[in-house]
Design a protein around this motif. Sequence first.
Motif, PDB file in Angstrom:
ATOM      1  N   SER A  59      -7.780  10.472  14.206  1.00 20.42           N
ATOM      2  CA  SER A  59      -8.456  11.366  13.290  1.00 20.42           C
ATOM      3  C   SER A  59      -9.854  11.716  13.790  1.00 20.42           C
ATOM      4  CB  SER A  59      -8.562  10.729  11.907  1.00 20.42           C
ATOM      5  OG  SER A  59      -9.449  11.469  11.103  1.00 20.42           O
ATOM      6  N   MET A  60     -10.219  12.968  13.602  1.00 18.04           N
ATOM      7  CA  MET A  60     -11.563  13.393  13.993  1.00 18.04           C
ATOM      8  C   MET A  60     -12.630  12.849  13.069  1.00 18.04           C
ATOM      9  SD  MET A  60     -11.863  16.924  15.980  1.00 18.04           S
ATOM     10  CE  MET A  60     -11.894  18.051  14.626  1.00 18.04           C
TER      11      MET A  60
ATOM     12  N   PHE B 259      -5.793  17.438  12.424  1.00 22.24           N
ATOM     13  CA  PHE B 259      -6.706  16.544  13.134  1.00 22.24           C
ATOM     14  C   PHE B 259      -7.387  15.533  12.227  1.00 22.24           C
ATOM     15  CE2 PHE B 259      -5.707  19.067  16.635  1.00 22.24           C
ATOM     16  CZ  PHE B 259      -5.959  20.408  16.350  1.00 22.24           C
ATOM     17  N   TYR B 260      -6.979  15.468  10.971  1.00 17.99           N
ATOM     18  CA  TYR B 260      -7.550  14.493  10.045  1.00 17.99           C
ATOM     19  C   TYR B 260      -6.464  13.773   9.255  1.00 17.99           C
ATOM     20  CZ  TYR B 260     -12.314  16.342  10.636  1.00 17.99           C
ATOM     21  OH  TYR B 260     -13.535  16.710  11.137  1.00 17.99           O
ATOM     22  N   PRO B 261      -5.566  13.078   9.921  1.00 18.09           N
ATOM     23  CA  PRO B 261      -4.623  12.278   9.126  1.00 18.09           C
ATOM     24  C   PRO B 261      -5.415  11.275   8.301  1.00 18.09           C
ATOM     25  CG  PRO B 261      -4.454  11.738  11.477  1.00 18.09           C
ATOM     26  CD  PRO B 261      -5.360  12.918  11.364  1.00 18.09           C
ATOM     27  N   PRO B 262      -4.997  11.014   7.071  1.00 19.87           N
ATOM     28  CA  PRO B 262      -5.817  10.202   6.184  1.00 19.87           C
ATOM     29  C   PRO B 262      -6.024   8.769   6.680  1.00 19.87           C
ATOM     30  CG  PRO B 262      -3.662  10.589   5.223  1.00 19.87           C
ATOM     31  CD  PRO B 262      -3.746  11.438   6.434  1.00 19.87           C
ATOM     32  N   ASN B 263      -5.092   8.241   7.409  1.00 16.45           N
ATOM     33  CA  ASN B 263      -5.260   6.928   8.025  1.00 16.45           C
ATOM     34  C   ASN B 263      -4.267   6.816   9.179  1.00 16.45           C
ATOM     35  OD1 ASN B 263      -2.695   5.892   6.961  1.00 16.45           O
ATOM     36  ND2 ASN B 263      -3.770   6.029   5.003  1.00 16.45           N
ATOM     37  N   VAL B 264      -4.233   5.678   9.820  1.00 19.55           N
ATOM     38  CA  VAL B 264      -3.458   5.560  11.055  1.00 19.55           C
ATOM     39  C   VAL B 264      -1.950   5.665  10.822  1.00 19.55           C
ATOM     40  CG1 VAL B 264      -3.486   3.032  10.982  1.00 19.55           C
ATOM     41  CG2 VAL B 264      -3.261   4.202  13.181  1.00 19.55           C
ATOM     42  N   SER B 265      -1.515   5.555   9.576  1.00 18.55           N
ATOM     43  CA  SER B 265      -0.082   5.715   9.349  1.00 18.55           C
ATOM     44  C   SER B 265       0.291   7.152   9.016  1.00 18.55           C
ATOM     45  CB  SER B 265       0.402   4.778   8.244  1.00 18.55           C
ATOM     46  OG  SER B 265      -0.298   5.052   7.061  1.00 18.55           O
TER      47      SER B 265
ATOM     48  N   PHE C  47     -15.172  11.723  17.190  1.00 20.98           N
ATOM     49  CA  PHE C  47     -15.905  12.962  17.004  1.00 20.98           C
ATOM     50  C   PHE C  47     -15.860  13.865  18.217  1.00 20.98           C
ATOM     51  CE2 PHE C  47     -16.842  10.573  13.501  1.00 20.98           C
ATOM     52  CZ  PHE C  47     -17.447   9.381  13.853  1.00 20.98           C
ATOM     53  N   ASN C  48     -15.335  13.361  19.290  1.00 23.00           N
ATOM     54  CA  ASN C  48     -15.267  14.171  20.499  1.00 23.00           C
ATOM     55  C   ASN C  48     -14.055  15.080  20.406  1.00 23.00           C
ATOM     56  OD1 ASN C  48     -14.554  14.996  23.210  1.00 23.00           O
ATOM     57  ND2 ASN C  48     -16.123  13.576  23.906  1.00 23.00           N
ATOM     58  N   ARG C  49     -14.346  16.346  20.178  1.00 18.15           N
ATOM     59  CA  ARG C  49     -13.248  17.274  19.906  1.00 18.15           C
ATOM     60  C   ARG C  49     -12.362  17.452  21.138  1.00 18.15           C
ATOM     61  NH1 ARG C  49     -18.181  17.060  17.967  1.00 18.15           N
ATOM     62  NH2 ARG C  49     -18.995  19.142  18.326  1.00 18.15           N
TER      63      ARG C  49
END
Lengths: 670, 410
Positions: free
Chosen positions: B79-80, B306-312, B84-86
């Motif tokens: 997740s971004m 690019f922003y899944p709420p968590n690793v799952s 933070f490195n796009r």
Amino acid sequence: MSRTDPTTAEVVASVSAPLPTDRRSLSRRHFLQAMTAATGVAVLPGWLADAAEAATPVGPGDGVLVLITMTGGNDGLNTIIPVDDGAYFDRRGPLAIGASAALAISETRALHPNLGELERLWRQGDVAVVDGVGAPGTDLSHFSSMARWMAGSAGTGGHHSGWLGRYIDDLPGGDDPFHGVSIGSSIPLLMQGRHRQASGLPDEANGIFQVAGVDPTYRRQYDALVALGDAATGRGELADALADSGRRAVDLAATIEPIYGEDPPDGGLSRKLDLCARLINANVGIRVLSVMYGDFDSHADQPEMHDARMAELDEGIRAFYARLHSTFGARTLLLAVSEFGRRVKANRSNGTDHGAAGSLLAIGTQVRGGFYGDLPSLTALDRQGNLIPTVDYRSVYATVLDGWLRADSSQILGGTYEDLGFVAPPAPSRTTSGRNPTIAGSTMLLRAQIIRLYKAFFGRLPESQGLDHWVQARRTGMSLVQVAEALAGSAEFINRYGHLTNRQFVELLYANVLGRAADAGGLDHWTSVLDGGATRGRVMVGFSESNEFVAATTSDVDRVDTGGPVARLYLAYFLRAAETEGLHYWLTSGLSYRAISDAFAASSEFQQRYGNLSDADFVDLVYQNVLGRPADAGGRQYWIDEMARGVTRGQVMLSFSESAEFVTRTGTLP
Amino acid sequence: MPADIDALTVYDWPDLVEQVLDTSAATPPSVGVPNLDEGRGFYRNFVDMTWFWLDRCRTTHAPLVEKMVLFWHGHLCTSMAKVFNRQWVFDQNQLFRTHGLGNYEELVQRVSVGPAMLAYLDNDRNVAGSPNENFARELMELFTLGVGHYTETDVTESARAWTGHILNDAGAYTFTPEAHDWDDKMFFGDTRNWDGPMIIDHIINGPKKNTVARFIASKLWSFLAYPDPEPGVIDTVAAAFSSSDMDIRQLIRAILLHPQFRSDRAKNGLIRSPIEYVVAAMRISGLPCDVAHPEWTLRPMGQQPFYPPNVSGWKQNHYWVNSSALWAKSKFAGNIRWRLYERDELADSSSKPAAQAVDDALALFGIVNPTASTRNALIDYVENERRNTSWAERAGLLLLPLLSPEFQLA
């Protein structure tokens, strides 16, 4: 390795995600208003009329929590300043705020200069400061700290739910979308439970379906969206859930939209807190509300950023209490927290870096004002130069969960934490005979708004029939602006003022509403607003609802409220003026005047005063009380016959009390 | 488009499947690559990455490639919000594009040493003497085996094996020997001088190969057909995956050819995720990202790229159904509607009988088999508009199908 620091918004996003909120049908009990065609007087669609009931209010002893999270790490040391500690001035250098600038709240502490409203509340004993709040071994990254603060759990494992989410999990009453509300488009981890979560509401009405008072063409599109779910799809559970979701989204918007109201304050936090207060006032059963606000991450150039944040916080608190209905004062607690504080020592960019322990604020009439915890030593710091926490942040949660929300903190937090004692339990509100206080309050407000419009447009007070008509229209979904537009196009207005140009109209507003000639700037401004397409109704409402005019018409509103049919019924039945509480009770009851009159005739006051009366005696009483003379034989017999064939005593009395003769005699408004 | 669908009906199912699997017509990954110069600002970079991806989804002649990018994005998560490195995150997105249909082990190997994953799961801090287990744990729990198929010892030992696979000061992956734990480790009961990449090979190709096959097969079936597949179904498709030596394309073939894939349960068992929804709407309307602006509403819909709420990753189905998501969907759909309106779509609708106007509108959005409930609701709507001599019939017909259950189902 290079890594760009995240913005606080990104961190917040990292611990936020929308999850299903209203999996089952929204209970009809949550409707406050019906939708209506833009023409005004409502015809409730059948499916709505069947089920519209009063909302389920928060119980009289239940507390409501508003949690303000200051994101990015608020600098507690510059919020509640240790003005007598030499170390503070030494370490902070130019960032330090001196006693002369700050607002003293004790011999050793003072508030940031921009916290005037907070200082006022402190002097009332409504503010608790909890110092040294943090957790041992805190990771200083935003990502982990925020998640940890929001999770509030005893363990150190993965953070998949927040302490208030877990509180919502256990609330009785099923999966109710109103148990918890988060203002913003996604739900922070804070408000996500293991199987339930708060509803996300945007801070502006244009983020939801605008169902009330829209153009009929859009109204019909919403109806069509709802109608998609009228019949089973025949394609299984998911298709049915999707078809039904249109209705639920429209329902929820219909309930919520009126709460947004007109004329919200400017400014992010003030707008959000104003909305929170409106939501609490609407009394739909919300127990916890969450507002995130920032950015407090003042690594560089702290003074300007922090000063602005403090001003916003103070203004937000003021806006909240200005809007909050008095019945909820003793049942509402504000908690302003941040996920960690900042370092004592200023850095080289005229800012401070992430620290470990911070101070937080609890505000409310049930708060036991004062200082709690211990301000950590500014000299005995940890190895990274941070304040060493003296209070575990989970104790703050436990104090709120147990004492205020009456939940089981040990079960929600997974551990036992100290009760810090900074808040007493909520005090039950005073309601009028169990009536939902907010619907009552809003009816009086609706009346006042209409009265002001009449005064502004026509220079007179409304007769009760007109007033009742527009109040009913408002209760069923017509907006105040639409009422104003209807009045601006009415025969009376046109007869009185002819057809006015925009400029003439504005001049008229100044004269009628503010009682003075328009200044050139104001005249030009409002004329151009109208020329630009704003309706006259909208501009009128801006004038009639201005603070100035509201104040100027308080006695007019009172005159109307204490005049009218209900006042006359008191005079007719009991030969006395109505007491305020009773008057408001009947005015907001939604009962017809006939029904109110029947109620008076059957009341214990009537019984005590007059005993058991025959129909003939009752007629005599009516003549005597209302007309001040004995009944003539013909009239007397007429009314006795009427009652014999079924006309109620209430109707009889009402016919008399509404006669022109009685109106004139009592000097009440028709 | 109706014409597209008609053209495809001449093929039988296996042929159609082969056409879908043939991704040779895919747009090369180098086409339209965004300029991710940090000086343009974080939000601009995010928007450019999103537009790059979603416009590809919209225009590609090999949709399966982009579909798998979406799948891997929600499986091998980064997740971004933390990374933070796009450029790193974008490079990972490209990896899913170039390697998402090949060998699964190779995909995992490449993603694991990509800077995005090293940063997200903290392996860039995993050094000898001070190991960080985050990556080692998720590698097994979420990426390959699932809970219950490994021990805590496996996690700790794997973490030690992964020490030294970190980033250098320039932000590039570097295996740093002095940061690596060179002692023997015991993994899956086997003691040797395990190193990170060997671990991946052993997990996927070793004694637990079938477990991995079932785990991935189950997840991919859930993504393409419906969640909670029957064990029998998974037996079949996992076997195909395993026997092809973990070739993803073969797994997909087995899934698409399985009779259950064409069952009623499959037809009605999956709700489009927000990204799939906006792509479908943009594809059918032809509107590009800089007109449709999916980035404005995908977050309140619940799925910000690019922003899944968590690793799952993201969940499915009911996860997407809530009021705030529908408010957001309507805003998006409303914008599409006005663009179509300006383009005079359904121009002659009001001159047709109501039922015909509705059928044309549904066909425009590719809803070839509407439910009676949707069709009737729309006919009522049109008739009501006509009774009100309203101008808005066309505007309504260009919006409501996008909010129908049919369009929201996959």
